[in-house]
Design a protein around this motif. Structure first.
Motif, PDB file in Angstrom:
ATOM      1  N   ARG A 121      22.412   6.763  -3.992  1.00  0.00           N
ATOM      2  CA  ARG A 121      22.880   7.297  -5.322  1.00  0.00           C
ATOM      3  C   ARG A 121      22.110   8.288  -5.782  1.00  0.00           C
ATOM      4  NH1 ARG A 121      23.634   2.839  -7.766  1.00  0.00           N
ATOM      5  NH2 ARG A 121      25.870   2.663  -7.321  1.00  0.00           N
ATOM      6  N   ARG A 122      22.603   9.485  -6.026  1.00  0.00           N
ATOM      7  CA  ARG A 122      21.914  10.514  -6.628  1.00  0.00           C
ATOM      8  C   ARG A 122      21.304  10.141  -8.077  1.00  0.00           C
ATOM      9  NH1 ARG A 122      22.556  15.716  -5.833  1.00  0.00           N
ATOM     10  NH2 ARG A 122      24.747  15.550  -4.665  1.00  0.00           N
ATOM     11  N   GLN A 123      20.003  10.273  -8.075  1.00  0.00           N
ATOM     12  CA  GLN A 123      19.239  10.016  -9.418  1.00  0.00           C
ATOM     13  C   GLN A 123      18.185  10.909  -9.559  1.00  0.00           C
ATOM     14  OE1 GLN A 123      18.193   5.799  -9.569  1.00  0.00           O
ATOM     15  NE2 GLN A 123      19.192   5.430  -7.592  1.00  0.00           N
ATOM     16  N   GLU A 124      17.749  10.698 -10.619  1.00  0.00           N
ATOM     17  CA  GLU A 124      16.682  11.343 -11.182  1.00  0.00           C
ATOM     18  C   GLU A 124      15.270  10.895 -10.561  1.00  0.00           C
ATOM     19  OE1 GLU A 124      14.655  13.382 -15.269  1.00  0.00           O
ATOM     20  OE2 GLU A 124      15.942  11.471 -15.674  1.00  0.00           O
ATOM     21  N   SER A 125      14.369  11.673 -10.107  1.00  0.00           N
ATOM     22  CA  SER A 125      12.785  11.072  -9.344  1.00  0.00           C
ATOM     23  C   SER A 125      11.946  11.352 -10.413  1.00  0.00           C
ATOM     24  CB  SER A 125      12.617  11.557  -8.135  1.00  0.00           C
ATOM     25  OG  SER A 125      13.692  11.393  -7.237  1.00  0.00           O
ATOM     26  N   PHE A 126      10.732  10.439 -10.284  1.00  0.00           N
ATOM     27  CA  PHE A 126       9.611  10.575 -10.925  1.00  0.00           C
ATOM     28  C   PHE A 126       8.285  10.374 -10.222  1.00  0.00           C
ATOM     29  CE2 PHE A 126      13.072   8.727 -13.562  1.00  0.00           C
ATOM     30  CZ  PHE A 126      12.744   9.043 -14.791  1.00  0.00           C
ATOM     31  N   LEU A 127       7.200  11.234 -10.277  1.00  0.00           N
ATOM     32  CA  LEU A 127       6.346  11.339  -9.767  1.00  0.00           C
ATOM     33  C   LEU A 127       5.166  10.206 -10.190  1.00  0.00           C
ATOM     34  CD1 LEU A 127       4.867  12.715  -7.096  1.00  0.00           C
ATOM     35  CD2 LEU A 127       3.531  14.204  -8.708  1.00  0.00           C
ATOM     36  N   LEU A 128       4.908   9.319  -8.972  1.00  0.00           N
ATOM     37  CA  LEU A 128       3.961   8.203  -9.318  1.00  0.00           C
ATOM     38  C   LEU A 128       2.847   8.301  -9.001  1.00  0.00           C
ATOM     39  CD1 LEU A 128       3.493   5.159 -10.228  1.00  0.00           C
ATOM     40  CD2 LEU A 128       3.924   4.532  -7.706  1.00  0.00           C
ATOM     41  N   GLU A 129       1.736   8.143  -9.934  1.00  0.00           N
ATOM     42  CA  GLU A 129       0.281   8.260  -9.592  1.00  0.00           C
ATOM     43  C   GLU A 129      -0.415   6.825  -9.588  1.00  0.00           C
ATOM     44  OE1 GLU A 129      -3.928   9.813 -11.753  1.00  0.00           O
ATOM     45  OE2 GLU A 129      -1.830  10.819 -12.419  1.00  0.00           O
ATOM     46  N   GLU A 130      -0.605   6.490  -8.142  1.00  0.00           N
ATOM     47  CA  GLU A 130      -0.833   5.231  -7.728  1.00  0.00           C
ATOM     48  C   GLU A 130      -2.622   5.277  -7.304  1.00  0.00           C
ATOM     49  OE1 GLU A 130       1.259   2.389  -4.744  1.00  0.00           O
ATOM     50  OE2 GLU A 130      -0.466   3.229  -3.947  1.00  0.00           O
ATOM     51  N   THR A 131      -3.184   4.529  -8.393  1.00  0.00           N
ATOM     52  CA  THR A 131      -4.592   4.475  -7.951  1.00  0.00           C
ATOM     53  C   THR A 131      -5.030   3.302  -6.942  1.00  0.00           C
ATOM     54  OG1 THR A 131      -5.119   2.806  -9.809  1.00  0.00           O
ATOM     55  CG2 THR A 131      -5.375   5.210 -10.266  1.00  0.00           C
ATOM     56  N   ALA A 132      -5.956   3.211  -6.584  1.00  0.00           N
ATOM     57  CA  ALA A 132      -6.501   2.100  -5.546  1.00  0.00           C
ATOM     58  C   ALA A 132      -6.361   0.759  -6.239  1.00  0.00           C
ATOM     59  CB  ALA A 132      -7.848   2.132  -5.039  1.00  0.00           C
ATOM     60  N   GLU A 133      -6.795   0.672  -7.551  1.00  0.00           N
ATOM     61  CA  GLU A 133      -6.637  -0.423  -8.493  1.00  0.00           C
ATOM     62  C   GLU A 133      -5.166  -0.829  -8.431  1.00  0.00           C
ATOM     63  OE1 GLU A 133      -8.396   2.071  -9.169  1.00  0.00           O
ATOM     64  OE2 GLU A 133     -10.594   1.188  -8.478  1.00  0.00           O
ATOM     65  N   ASP A 134      -4.352   0.248  -8.921  1.00  0.00           N
ATOM     66  CA  ASP A 134      -2.848  -0.045  -9.011  1.00  0.00           C
ATOM     67  C   ASP A 134      -2.041  -0.345  -7.839  1.00  0.00           C
ATOM     68  OD1 ASP A 134      -2.816   1.152 -11.686  1.00  0.00           O
ATOM     69  OD2 ASP A 134      -2.517   3.156 -11.135  1.00  0.00           O
ATOM     70  N   TYR A 135      -2.499  -0.224  -6.929  1.00  0.00           N
ATOM     71  CA  TYR A 135      -2.023  -0.601  -5.403  1.00  0.00           C
ATOM     72  C   TYR A 135      -2.110  -2.149  -5.455  1.00  0.00           C
ATOM     73  CZ  TYR A 135      -0.999  -1.587  -0.698  1.00  0.00           C
ATOM     74  OH  TYR A 135      -0.623  -2.111   0.528  1.00  0.00           O
ATOM     75  N   LEU A 136      -3.312  -2.633  -5.664  1.00  0.00           N
ATOM     76  CA  LEU A 136      -3.671  -4.077  -5.685  1.00  0.00           C
ATOM     77  C   LEU A 136      -2.997  -4.793  -6.388  1.00  0.00           C
ATOM     78  CD1 LEU A 136      -7.437  -3.739  -4.303  1.00  0.00           C
ATOM     79  CD2 LEU A 136      -5.432  -4.124  -2.922  1.00  0.00           C
ATOM     80  N   SER A 137      -2.796  -4.342  -7.868  1.00  0.00           N
ATOM     81  CA  SER A 137      -2.388  -4.988  -8.920  1.00  0.00           C
ATOM     82  C   SER A 137      -0.984  -5.008  -9.045  1.00  0.00           C
ATOM     83  CB  SER A 137      -3.163  -4.797 -10.115  1.00  0.00           C
ATOM     84  OG  SER A 137      -3.050  -3.321 -10.595  1.00  0.00           O
ATOM     85  N   ILE A 138      -0.238  -3.873  -8.517  1.00  0.00           N
ATOM     86  CA  ILE A 138       1.000  -3.735  -8.845  1.00  0.00           C
ATOM     87  C   ILE A 138       1.965  -3.521  -7.808  1.00  0.00           C
ATOM     88  CG2 ILE A 138       2.878  -2.060 -10.197  1.00  0.00           C
ATOM     89  CD1 ILE A 138       0.499  -1.368 -12.045  1.00  0.00           C
ATOM     90  N   THR A 139       1.526  -2.403  -6.928  1.00  0.00           N
ATOM     91  CA  THR A 139       2.365  -1.986  -5.683  1.00  0.00           C
ATOM     92  C   THR A 139       2.353  -2.921  -4.567  1.00  0.00           C
ATOM     93  OG1 THR A 139       1.941   0.351  -6.084  1.00  0.00           O
ATOM     94  CG2 THR A 139       2.875  -0.126  -3.911  1.00  0.00           C
ATOM     95  N   LEU A 140       1.497  -3.672  -4.276  1.00  0.00           N
ATOM     96  CA  LEU A 140       1.123  -4.918  -3.118  1.00  0.00           C
ATOM     97  C   LEU A 140       1.862  -5.820  -3.575  1.00  0.00           C
ATOM     98  CD1 LEU A 140       0.351  -5.749  -0.433  1.00  0.00           C
ATOM     99  CD2 LEU A 140      -2.004  -6.175  -1.389  1.00  0.00           C
ATOM    100  N   PRO A 141       1.771  -6.667  -4.802  1.00  0.00           N
ATOM    101  CA  PRO A 141       2.507  -7.594  -5.256  1.00  0.00           C
ATOM    102  C   PRO A 141       3.953  -7.451  -5.265  1.00  0.00           C
ATOM    103  CG  PRO A 141       0.750  -7.581  -6.674  1.00  0.00           C
ATOM    104  CD  PRO A 141       0.766  -6.160  -5.929  1.00  0.00           C
ATOM    105  N   PHE A 142       4.423  -6.163  -5.498  1.00  0.00           N
ATOM    106  CA  PHE A 142       5.755  -5.899  -5.470  1.00  0.00           C
ATOM    107  C   PHE A 142       6.402  -6.100  -4.257  1.00  0.00           C
ATOM    108  CE2 PHE A 142       9.228  -2.904  -4.900  1.00  0.00           C
ATOM    109  CZ  PHE A 142       9.934  -3.097  -5.917  1.00  0.00           C
ATOM    110  N   ILE A 143       5.630  -5.377  -3.377  1.00  0.00           N
ATOM    111  CA  ILE A 143       6.072  -5.462  -1.924  1.00  0.00           C
ATOM    112  C   ILE A 143       6.139  -6.926  -1.044  1.00  0.00           C
ATOM    113  CG2 ILE A 143       5.459  -4.764   0.628  1.00  0.00           C
ATOM    114  CD1 ILE A 143       4.187  -2.444  -0.562  1.00  0.00           C
ATOM    115  N   GLN A 144       5.258  -7.783  -1.583  1.00  0.00           N
ATOM    116  CA  GLN A 144       5.118  -9.075  -1.187  1.00  0.00           C
ATOM    117  C   GLN A 144       6.203  -9.915  -1.942  1.00  0.00           C
ATOM    118  OE1 GLN A 144       1.295  -9.978  -2.213  1.00  0.00           O
ATOM    119  NE2 GLN A 144       0.653  -9.262  -0.361  1.00  0.00           N
TER     120      GLN A 144
END
Length: 337
Positions: free
Chosen positions: A144-167
């Motif tokens: 679906r055509r949508q607006e995009s946003f540029l995410l700035e992901e620090t190493a800490e963000d990856y461990l606390s937000i991104t990785l749990p989301f993936i899991q």
């Protein structure tokens, strides 16, 4: 006099609108339940040959006059499906046939300029069609055509937000394993190195119709199953990455005649699926996702890890996320966007 280039863009827009409108029309002429086929047997035969014979359009997710494609959401047998229609590129090998065997209808003539509607023979007028069925909400959102946003992901963000989301999501990779285990698409594999630690399979991406090398697009899928993305790569994986780069380039040169100097080899972050895979495209082809905000050249990845074994575990990474992406929602909840 109007700029011929601008005129052509307008003509392409007009063609795409007509293409879109035709797609949105009821499909009575292709649907058994609306009268196609004299008997139930006829209908069964038609639908066995055409998975789209009972497709019911719900919405057009997106369309592009420039790229000559349209993404349609609908139902097949009551289940969600996504159908992608793309006008195939003109091949120089059949150019003579197109020019000599097609019918022309004059639309406009002005001085030295004239435009026509060309109707090519059926076998030279293909539309590449990809069907995702049954489709999940993630598939529908993806196209679906949508607006995009540029995410700035620090190493800490990856461990606390991104990785749990993936899991939490538990994204299915069964289709990937089917390829690796030769349960599906075995006939499409261009090259394989079966080594369990450094091996991979190389096969065409669905975006490429394999009829010309101008838009060459292949994917190398690693046999290693514990690498989700760039974030997992360390010096331990250098033999694997070098093997994919060198053998992938050699295979493409041997099969398609493109030297490594004409190839763009890269990884996506975030990837569309969390199993290590590498994209091989022709350098002059503006392939989807090859922009600097998402693509990381494999050669750069290798050099970065050579300089610092934990490079991708420590640095801040940037990536585009679509408006309805669940990961973007997590970052917004944490006040990161």
């Amino acid at each position: 006099m109007a700029d011929p280039g601008a005129k052509r863009e307008l003509e392409e827009e007009s063609e795409m609108k007509e293409f879109s409108a035709q797609t949105k029309k009821p499909r009575a002429d292709l649907d058994c339940k609306n009268g196609r086929g004299d008997t139930d047997t006829d209908c069964a035969e038609v639908c066995e040959e055409n998975v789209l014979c009972t497709f019911e359009t719900s919405a057009v997710l997106s369309e592009s006059a420039r790229d000559k494609n349209i993404f349609v959401h609908g139902k097949i047998s009551g289940q969600d499906a996504v159908v992608i229609l793309e006008k195939t590129p003109i091949q120089k090998e059949v150019l003579g046939q197109i020019l000599s065997e097609s019918s022309l209808k004059l639309q406009m003539r002005n001085d030295i300029y004239s435009t026509y509607q060309l109707q090519a023979p059926a076998h030279l007028n293909e539309i590449k069609t990809t069907v995702v069925f049954p489709a999940t909400q993630k598939h529908i959102q993806k196209y679906r055509r949508q607006e995009s946003f540029l995410l700035e992901e620090t190493a800490e963000d990856y461990l606390s937000i991104t990785l749990p989301f993936i899991q939490e999501q538990r994204f299915s990779l069964q289709w990937v394993y089917n390829i690796l285990e030769k349960k599906a698409e075995a006939e499409r594999i261009v090259f394989e190195d079966p080594d369990p630690k450094t091996g991979f399979v190389l096969l065409p991406d669905f975006k490429w119709n394999q009829k010309q090398v101008d838009d060459l697009y292949l994917i190398a899928i690693s046999h290693v199953r514990d690498v989700k993305s760039l974030r997992d790569l360390t010096s331990e994986h250098l033999p694997l990455l070098r093997n994919i780069l060198h053998k992938g380039q050699e295979s493409i040169f041997g099969t398609f005649g493109l030297p490594r100097s004409q190839l763009r080899v890269y990884l996506h972050y975030q990837p569309s699926y969390y199993h290590l895979h590498v994209h091989f495209t022709r350098l002059g082809f503006d392939s989807p996702g090859c922009g600097v905000e998402r693509a990381h050249l494999l050669q750069d990845v290798i050099q970065n890890i050579q300089s610092d074994a934990g490079f991708y575990q420590s640095r801040t990474l940037y990536c585009p996320l679509r408006a309805d992406d669940g990961l973007l929602k997590k970052y917004k909840e944490k006040g990161k966007i």
